[in-house]
Write an enzyme that holds these catalytic residues in place. Structure first.
Site, mmCIF file in Angstrom:
data_model
loop_
_atom_site.group_PDB
_atom_site.id
_atom_site.type_symbol
_atom_site.label_atom_id
_atom_site.label_comp_id
_atom_site.label_asym_id
_atom_site.label_seq_id
_atom_site.Cartn_x
_atom_site.Cartn_y
_atom_site.Cartn_z
ATOM 1 N N GLY A 11 -38.907 -32.712 5.921
ATOM 2 C CA GLY A 11 -38.588 -31.466 6.632
ATOM 3 C C GLY A 11 -37.428 -30.721 5.999
ATOM 4 O O GLY A 11 -36.640 -31.275 5.230
ATOM 5 N N ARG A 15 -31.636 -25.564 10.223
ATOM 6 C CA ARG A 15 -30.481 -25.336 11.107
ATOM 7 C C ARG A 15 -29.185 -25.948 10.570
ATOM 8 O O ARG A 15 -28.107 -25.717 11.113
ATOM 9 C CB ARG A 15 -30.777 -25.873 12.507
ATOM 10 N N GLY A 105 -35.657 -39.863 8.402
ATOM 11 C CA GLY A 105 -34.466 -39.721 7.561
ATOM 12 C C GLY A 105 -33.330 -38.997 8.252
ATOM 13 O O GLY A 105 -32.180 -39.084 7.823
ATOM 14 N N GLY A 141 -41.568 -34.781 22.776
ATOM 15 C CA GLY A 141 -42.870 -35.227 23.226
ATOM 16 C C GLY A 141 -42.693 -36.116 24.451
ATOM 17 O O GLY A 141 -41.800 -36.949 24.506
ATOM 18 N N TYR A 368 6.826 -42.152 -12.384
ATOM 19 C CA TYR A 368 5.428 -42.234 -12.826
ATOM 20 C C TYR A 368 5.305 -43.423 -13.775
ATOM 21 O O TYR A 368 5.945 -43.472 -14.818
ATOM 22 C CB TYR A 368 4.989 -40.956 -13.555
HETATM 23 C C1 UD1 Z 1 -41.313 -35.248 16.904
HETATM 24 C C2 UD1 Z 1 -42.408 -35.858 17.769
HETATM 25 C C3 UD1 Z 1 -41.945 -35.780 19.216
HETATM 26 C C4 UD1 Z 1 -40.613 -36.470 19.411
HETATM 27 C C5 UD1 Z 1 -39.593 -35.900 18.445
HETATM 28 C C6 UD1 Z 1 -38.339 -36.705 18.472
HETATM 29 C C7 UD1 Z 1 -44.498 -35.441 16.654
HETATM 30 C C8 UD1 Z 1 -45.702 -34.590 16.615
HETATM 31 N N1 UD1 Z 1 -43.595 -35.133 17.580
HETATM 32 O O1 UD1 Z 1 -41.250 -33.881 17.242
HETATM 33 O O2 UD1 Z 1 -42.899 -36.406 20.047
HETATM 34 O O3 UD1 Z 1 -40.171 -36.312 20.733
HETATM 35 O O4 UD1 Z 1 -40.096 -35.944 17.099
HETATM 36 O O5 UD1 Z 1 -37.347 -36.063 17.691
HETATM 37 O O6 UD1 Z 1 -44.401 -36.377 15.888
HETATM 38 N N2 UD1 Z 1 -41.522 -34.341 9.114
HETATM 39 C C9 UD1 Z 1 -42.060 -34.485 7.854
HETATM 40 N N3 UD1 Z 1 -43.207 -33.820 7.547
HETATM 41 C C10 UD1 Z 1 -43.836 -33.029 8.423
HETATM 42 C C11 UD1 Z 1 -43.280 -32.883 9.718
HETATM 43 C C12 UD1 Z 1 -42.136 -33.569 10.035
HETATM 44 O O7 UD1 Z 1 -41.512 -35.201 7.014
HETATM 45 O O8 UD1 Z 1 -44.855 -32.463 8.065
HETATM 46 C C13 UD1 Z 1 -40.292 -35.051 9.447
HETATM 47 C C14 UD1 Z 1 -39.160 -34.082 9.684
HETATM 48 O O9 UD1 Z 1 -38.402 -33.925 8.498
HETATM 49 C C15 UD1 Z 1 -38.354 -34.769 10.752
HETATM 50 C C16 UD1 Z 1 -39.360 -35.596 11.511
HETATM 51 O O10 UD1 Z 1 -40.489 -35.722 10.671
HETATM 52 O O11 UD1 Z 1 -37.412 -35.647 10.215
HETATM 53 C C17 UD1 Z 1 -39.746 -35.039 12.862
HETATM 54 O O12 UD1 Z 1 -40.368 -33.796 12.647
HETATM 55 P P1 UD1 Z 1 -40.174 -32.590 13.634
HETATM 56 O O13 UD1 Z 1 -40.991 -31.481 13.167
HETATM 57 O O14 UD1 Z 1 -38.728 -32.355 13.859
HETATM 58 O O15 UD1 Z 1 -40.843 -33.177 14.942
HETATM 59 P P2 UD1 Z 1 -40.505 -32.764 16.388
HETATM 60 O O16 UD1 Z 1 -41.189 -31.474 16.668
HETATM 61 O O17 UD1 Z 1 -39.069 -32.837 16.643
#
Ligand code: UD1
Ligand code: CA
Length: 461
Positions: A11, A15, A105, A141, A368
């Site tokens: 990701g 922010r 991560g 979620g 020194y």
């Molecule tokens: C996700 C969960 C949600 C949970 C929340 C907790 C899903 C669909 N939802 O939502 O249920 O409550 O985390 O914080 O899993 N990432 C990738 N590749 C992608 C998408 C995400 O590497 O294509 C990584 C992001 O960098 C991040 C993490 O996965 O570290 C979570 O992704 P994010 O999009 O923030 O998920 P949430 O919408 O927060």
């Protein structure tokens, strides 16, 4: 048992408002993704063989190079199509019939014990889910349970009904399950949802349909599953982490003047009965012996300090070894390569670098000492400078046992001062001084009797 840890780190983290990929921002001096890798690596034991996969995307090259040389496999997720899609990118490298533990991560502080618990549950055939109850579950979620309290699905906030929005139990994202099941379920994910993403969370309903037991456990502390989306959350986790470091120091025998005013950015090993005053930063590998005292505002990096040594206020020590019962500072700076033997004293406004200082020797004020070897019981007077650098090369100064260097001496290296030799104050020593001799290069003092001071001229002249 084979364990494959999949760490999602693709990701963007917009922010954070940063050029640096989010997972490379640091907590306790270590990148968040490195925290996750290190905690996961502790799952490796006699019964588990752990392989780690990092899914990279945004800033992939930077994340990769920051982890260079470490035993991790990288899976590139070129386009971020959701958490399910992200995990799928790692699956080709994941072993069959292995426990897959999904971590993030940007969730750096999950405890190894919590991870271990999840791996064990998944090892016995369950789908292990880490959940937490939040006062404000907005954005997360939600964990959907049936009438007999069994988890049957996760609905994302954006897809949830108003009724489901009231559920306070949320998904942390962390789960563990057998790779054979994941390989069966991941290709079935669809992106027909509010965000148009392949949600990893949709496998929960598939597990429930397949009769796979879903075992939801909770972490001991909420911070364990707290993710970082901005620098405010980064600072919150940093403080939580630091408080834990402080508590571990106290548990092991250090008295801290204020547990909220010490920062540990590395590994600190301590003896007992230490006293650490406020605003001390310990970085890298630091070893502190019994009864070490550290006064306020000191910075110690990669150093060993022997028992009974006192480090007075405002001292900086880096890549140095200090033996027992030394007395350092206030306002001393020990630079890399400094080695102090027992009972040595390095006082205020003294800088040392590549200096080996023998037992009981004193450099008490304003000096020194660089590229130097001092014997035992040497006394270096105030304002003494080793002139170690001629603009091109560095040279060595050697001072024998029991020598006395008068104040404001310039020692022009390479040069040797013999044992029990004396150097007169204000000398510039550019030739070796024999044992027991007095060397002095001071200009002779002249005196004009009845000297008339100049008188002030009249103004306007
Ligand atoms: C996700 C969960 C949600 C949970 C929340 C907790 C899903 C669909 N939802 O939502 O249920 O409550 O985390 O914080 O899993 N990432 C990738 N590749 C992608 C998408 C995400 O590497 O294509 C990584 C992001 O960098 C991040 C993490 O996965 O570290 C979570 O992704 P994010 O999009 O923030 O998920 P949430 O919408 O927060
Ligand atoms: Ca998130």
């Amino acid at each position: 048992m084979s364990v494959d840890v999949v760490i999602l780190a693709a990701g963007q983290g917009s922010r954070m408002k940063s050029k640096l990929p989010k997972v490379l921002h640091k907590v306790g001096g270590k990148s968040m993704v490195q925290h996750v890798i290190d905690s996961a690596s502790s799952l490796n034991n006699e019964s588990s063989n752990v392989h780690t996969h990092v899914v990279i995307g945004h800033g992939a090259e930077l994340v990769k190079s920051s982890l260079e040389g470490q035993p991790v496999n990288f899976a590139l997720q070129a386009e971020q199509k959701g958490t399910g899609h992200a995990v799928a990118q790692a699956m080709p490298a994941v072993a069959e019939n292995s426990v897959v533990l999904v971590l993030y991560g940007d969730v750096p502080l999950t405890k190894p014990e919590t991870m271990q618990q999840m791996v064990e549950l998944a090892g016995s055939g369950d789908l292990a889910l880490l959940t937490v109850n939040l006062k404000d579950p907005t954005g997360y979620g939600r964990i959907v349970r049936n009438d007999s309290d069994q988890v049957v699905a996760i609905v994302e906030h954006k897809d949830a009904t108003p009724e489901q929005h009231k559920i306070s139990e949320v998904n942390t994202g962390i789960l563990a399950v057998n790779s054979n099941l994941l390989n069966e379920w991941l290709p079935k994910l669809s992106s027909e949802n509010a965000q148009g993403e392949y949600y990893l969370t949709d496998i929960i309903a598939m597990a429930a349909d397949n009769g796979v037991a879903i075992n939801a456990i909770q972490p001991n502390a909420e911070e364990e599953v707290q993710g970082v989306n901005n620098r405010i959350q980064l600072a919150e986790l940093e403080r939580w982490y630091q408080l834990q470091q402080a508590e571990s120091l106290m548990v092991n025998g250090a008295t801290l003047a204020d547990p909220s005013r010490i920062d540990v950015r590395g590994n600190v090993k301590i003896g007992q009965d230490l006293l650490i005053d406020v605003n001390v930063v310990l970085e890298g590998e630091v070893v502190l012996g019994d009864e070490v005292v550290i006064e306020p505002n000191c910075y110690l990096k990669n150093c060993t300090v022997g028992a009974g040594t006192r480090i007075k206020a405002n001292t900086v020590i880096e890549d140095a070894v200090v033996a027992e019962n030394c007395d350092i500072g206030p306002f001393a700076r020990l630079r890399p390569g400094t080695q102090l033997a027992a009972k040595a004293k390095v006082g205020n406004f003294v800088e040392t670098k590549k200096a080996i200082v023998g037992e009981g020797s004193k450099i008490n004020h304003l000096s020194y000492i660089g590229d130097a070897i001092l014997g035992k019981d040497v006394n270096v007077g105030a304002g003494t400078i080793t002139c170690n650098y001629d603009g091109v090369n560095k040279s060595l100064t050697e001072i024998g046992d029991n020598a006395f260097i008068g104040s404001n001496t310039a020692l022009v290296a390479p040069v040797k001062v013999g044992a029990t030799a004396t150097v007169g104050a204000g000398s510039t020593i550019s030739k070796n001084v024999s044992d027991d001799a007095l060397a002095v290069t001071r200009a002779k003092q002249a005196e004009l009797k009845n000297w008339q001071r100049p008188e002030k001229k009249e103004k306007g002249n």
